[in-house]
Each structure stands twice: as C-alpha cells, then as structure tokens.
Design a protein around this motif. Structure first.
Motif, PDB file in Angstrom:
ATOM      1  N   ILE A   1     -33.912  -3.774 -27.883  1.00 47.47           N
ATOM      2  CA  ILE A   1     -34.675  -4.876 -27.284  1.00 47.47           C
ATOM      3  C   ILE A   1     -33.932  -6.204 -27.426  1.00 47.47           C
ATOM      4  O   ILE A   1     -33.781  -6.964 -26.458  1.00 47.47           O
ATOM      5  CB  ILE A   1     -36.076  -4.986 -27.943  1.00 47.47           C
ATOM      6  CG1 ILE A   1     -36.901  -3.733 -27.611  1.00 47.47           C
ATOM      7  CG2 ILE A   1     -36.801  -6.252 -27.491  1.00 47.47           C
ATOM      8  CD1 ILE A   1     -38.125  -3.555 -28.489  1.00 47.47           C
ATOM      9  N   THR A   2     -33.450  -6.490 -28.615  1.00 47.40           N
ATOM     10  CA  THR A   2     -32.806  -7.781 -28.865  1.00 47.40           C
ATOM     11  C   THR A   2     -31.408  -7.871 -28.259  1.00 47.40           C
ATOM     12  O   THR A   2     -30.859  -8.973 -28.151  1.00 47.40           O
ATOM     13  CB  THR A   2     -32.715  -8.061 -30.378  1.00 47.40           C
ATOM     14  OG1 THR A   2     -32.043  -6.960 -31.025  1.00 47.40           O
ATOM     15  CG2 THR A   2     -34.103  -8.187 -30.979  1.00 47.40           C
ATOM     16  N   ASN A   3     -30.838  -6.744 -27.857  1.00 52.04           N
ATOM     17  CA  ASN A   3     -29.515  -6.778 -27.228  1.00 52.04           C
ATOM     18  C   ASN A   3     -29.557  -7.265 -25.784  1.00 52.04           C
ATOM     19  O   ASN A   3     -28.509  -7.471 -25.169  1.00 52.04           O
ATOM     20  CB  ASN A   3     -28.862  -5.392 -27.275  1.00 52.04           C
ATOM     21  CG  ASN A   3     -28.254  -5.106 -28.636  1.00 52.04           C
ATOM     22  OD1 ASN A   3     -27.982  -6.020 -29.398  1.00 52.04           O
ATOM     23  ND2 ASN A   3     -28.060  -3.831 -28.945  1.00 52.04           N
ATOM     24  N   ASN A   4     -30.753  -7.434 -25.233  1.00 50.08           N
ATOM     25  CA  ASN A   4     -30.896  -7.967 -23.877  1.00 50.08           C
ATOM     26  C   ASN A   4     -30.656  -9.478 -23.918  1.00 50.08           C
ATOM     27  O   ASN A   4     -31.533 -10.239 -24.323  1.00 50.08           O
ATOM     28  CB  ASN A   4     -32.288  -7.648 -23.326  1.00 50.08           C
ATOM     29  CG  ASN A   4     -32.462  -8.105 -21.885  1.00 50.08           C
ATOM     30  OD1 ASN A   4     -31.613  -8.818 -21.333  1.00 50.08           O
ATOM     31  ND2 ASN A   4     -33.562  -7.710 -21.267  1.00 50.08           N
ATOM     32  N   GLU A   5     -29.469  -9.903 -23.486  1.00 54.93           N
ATOM     33  CA  GLU A   5     -29.092 -11.316 -23.559  1.00 54.93           C
ATOM     34  C   GLU A   5     -29.321 -12.066 -22.247  1.00 54.93           C
ATOM     35  O   GLU A   5     -28.930 -13.228 -22.115  1.00 54.93           O
ATOM     36  CB  GLU A   5     -27.608 -11.427 -23.954  1.00 54.93           C
ATOM     37  CG  GLU A   5     -27.284 -10.784 -25.290  1.00 54.93           C
ATOM     38  CD  GLU A   5     -25.800 -10.823 -25.591  1.00 54.93           C
ATOM     39  OE1 GLU A   5     -25.029 -11.219 -24.680  1.00 54.93           O
ATOM     40  OE2 GLU A   5     -25.404 -10.472 -26.723  1.00 54.93           O
ATOM     41  N   PHE A   6     -29.959 -11.405 -21.264  1.00 52.22           N
ATOM     42  CA  PHE A   6     -30.050 -12.003 -19.934  1.00 52.22           C
ATOM     43  C   PHE A   6     -31.389 -12.685 -19.645  1.00 52.22           C
ATOM     44  O   PHE A   6     -31.546 -13.356 -18.641  1.00 52.22           O
ATOM     45  CB  PHE A   6     -29.795 -10.931 -18.868  1.00 52.22           C
ATOM     46  CG  PHE A   6     -28.555 -10.119 -19.111  1.00 52.22           C
ATOM     47  CD1 PHE A   6     -27.326 -10.738 -19.258  1.00 52.22           C
ATOM     48  CD2 PHE A   6     -28.618  -8.737 -19.218  1.00 52.22           C
ATOM     49  CE1 PHE A   6     -26.178 -10.005 -19.490  1.00 52.22           C
ATOM     50  CE2 PHE A   6     -27.469  -7.986 -19.449  1.00 52.22           C
ATOM     51  CZ  PHE A   6     -26.246  -8.623 -19.588  1.00 52.22           C
TER      52      PHE A   6
END
Length: 331
Positions: free
Chosen positions: A65-70
C-alpha cells in the motif's frame, strides 16, 4: 473480502494511479476517458482494503500500500483543475484521496504498534541490535533519544555511524535506510561526504565509537603523484645539496628520499620542508610548473610535508597568489 482479493485490489489501484501519473508526465494532463472504466472504483476499493486491514493487519500488505507513490501528484492535479474536469471524476478522486489517507494512517499506526519500543526507528532498523549500536552515538551526543541527529552533528559523522551499524548488522544497503531514518533522502545526502585529509578529529572520535569495525574500505586511498623533470640524476643531486645546505629541507633528508619524489616506483615518503608554506609554494611553482601544469599542487601535497603534516592544496594556491600579488616573484 479475502487476503487474495485485497492484494488484487491494491495491485489494481497501484496500476491505475500509476497510469494516471504516466499521462501527467507525458502530457501534463489526465485523460480519464482513456482509462479502463473500472478506475471509477478506486475510492471504494481503498475503503474495502482499509476495512480488511483493520481486521487482519499485515506488514506485507502495508508495504504494498505505502509503495504507491503516485497518489499525491494525481490528487494535486485534480484539485488544481476541478473546473476543467468532469465533476463525476472529481468526486471519485476526492473519495479515493480521503479513503487512501485513512488507509495510510491505519498502516502507520499498525507499524508503530508492531515496532513497540523501537517506534522511532524505520523498518528494518527497528530491532534491538541496531538500537543498541545507535545508543553509542546517543551517549556521545551525536543523536537524540529519538535516534535523530543533533544540530551540531556533521554529515561525515552520520556517514561513519551508518557505515559502522550497516557493517555490523550486515544490512543490504549501507546508507539508504539511514538516509530515510534521518530524513535526508531529498536533502543533502551524507553518503556523498568524503573523509578529509586534514582536520580529521571529528572523524576519528566518531570512528572510535565502533572499534570492532574495519574502516579500511570506508577511507579513500590517495594515489601517489610525483614530479616529472627532464633533468638528469646529477642535476637532481645538485638541487638536493643546495636545498639541504640553505636549510630548505630537513638536514636528515636522505638523497634517496629526495630522488623518490621524481619517481612513483621509488617514492618512499614526502620530503620535510622547513621553511614557510609560501616559500614552498614559490619553490614548487618555479621548479616544476613547466612540466607538471595539470597536477602541480596535488603533486606538491604528495611530495612534501611541513611540520610533519601534509600541506593543503588550497594553501599552495593562496601562498603563491599572495607572493604574486605582493610583487615578490623576483625577490
């Protein structure tokens, strides 16, 4: 909702929002009509994922979840172009933004609970071994009780701490985790700082906190540079005799040592200069500039010492410049 369904929805959100960000990067706008129609569900999916994570916390899913940087650039774009975008699309993005923020906050709270007493350390630094090693830096006044740098702590000291802890704990990356821990990944990165040749006091005292670490690979090796001269060995010997006679170099300097500054293969140690730095600058320039223009002062650093210390390159430059400005070149 099952774990597998949750993973699928996280992946879909990441893919869809990533596609929006790609459109932004290419055209400075998002064409919502060009997206798969399922994108309109991203707000609902974020809420469902949040409900699942409340019932079944998972560090692995939290990382996905937290790897979504967009999310942030997409939401910012929609907020600043509300008047131009279909209101239905704006509503979906607003719903997604709110639910995603709630989801991220939940993941953060759960991470803090899991870390317990190591809550001030990021993963995977949140463990007893790392905390114990960082306690040495806390006791030395380099870090505060939250493992953050003190105002007076220098970047080189942080680099030494990170290198030592990473080496002892066998961390996969020497500096990246600590750049994040100390919130410096977007600022001045301490990992780029180099060990100084001079004024090494702070470096040595910080290194002493971790005596079990071999810092050999941490410290740069400085290549030996020697002077080139077309003069014969006899001429070099005459120069040596005059420098000793008029007390420009230490009287116990051996001819072999002096000859070594003209040959990398026979170089043994720097020649001790016993006059002033300015006089050394003048001598090096007048004697060797013609055939050593490119690295003249670097070679001067390698080949001479003053009071047992390596003369600084900048001191060579300023010393010769001073003589030139003062009009003393012919004196």
């Amino acid at each position: 909702m099952t774990r597998q369904e949750t993973v699928i929805k996280i992946t879909k959100i990441t893919r869809i929002v990533g596609e929006m960000k790609s459109q932004l990067d290419l055209d400075d706008e998002i064409e919502f009509e060009a997206l798969d129609s399922s994108w309109m569900n991203i707000g609902k999916w974020a809420k469902e994922i949040c409900l699942y994570m409340e019932q079944a916390p998972s560090p692995l899913l939290a990382n996905l979840i937290t790897n979504n940087e967009f999310t942030v650039p997409v939401v910012n774009y929609v907020q600043s172009h509300k008047q131009e975008i279909d209101s239905a699309y704006v509503k979906v993005i607003d719903c997604y933004a709110n639910n995603m923020q709630a989801l991220l906050s939940l993941c953060e709270r759960q991470e803090e609970e899991v870390k317990g007493e190591y809550k001030d350390l990021i993963e995977p630094l949140a463990n007893e071994q790392v905390a114990t090693l960082l306690q040495r830096a806390i006791r030395a006044g380099l870090l505060d009780e939250h493992y953050q740098p003190m105002p007076q702590t220098k970047p080189l000291q942080l680099k030494v701490i990170a290198y030592a802890v990473s080496t002892i704990c066998k961390l996969p990356s020497t500096y990246i985790l600590f750049e994040k821990q100390w919130k410096r990944e977007y600022g001045k990165r301490f990992s780029t700082w180099r060990v100084p040749r001079y004024n090494t006091g702070l470096y040595e005292t910080t290194k002493a906190l971790y005596p079990e670490v071999d810092f050999t690979e941490f410290e740069p090796t400085h290549q030996t540079e020697t002077f080139y001269t077309p003069q014969s060995e006899e001429d070099i010997a005459v120069l040596y005799q005059y420098l000793v006679k008029y007390r420009y170099i230490a009287p116990d300097t051996g001819l072999k040592t002096f000859v070594g500054i003209f040959n990398k293969k026979t170089f043994s140690k720097p020649v001790e200069w016993i006059k002033t730095q300015r006089q050394l600058s003048f001598f090096v320039y007048q004697a060797f500039y013609k055939f050593n223009k490119k690295d003249l002062w670097v070679k001067g650093e390698c080949c001479f010492s003053i009071n047992g210390h390596t003369p600084h390159k900048a001191c060579f430059v300023s010393g010769y410049s001073w003589i030139k400005r003062a009009g003393w070149l012919d004196r």
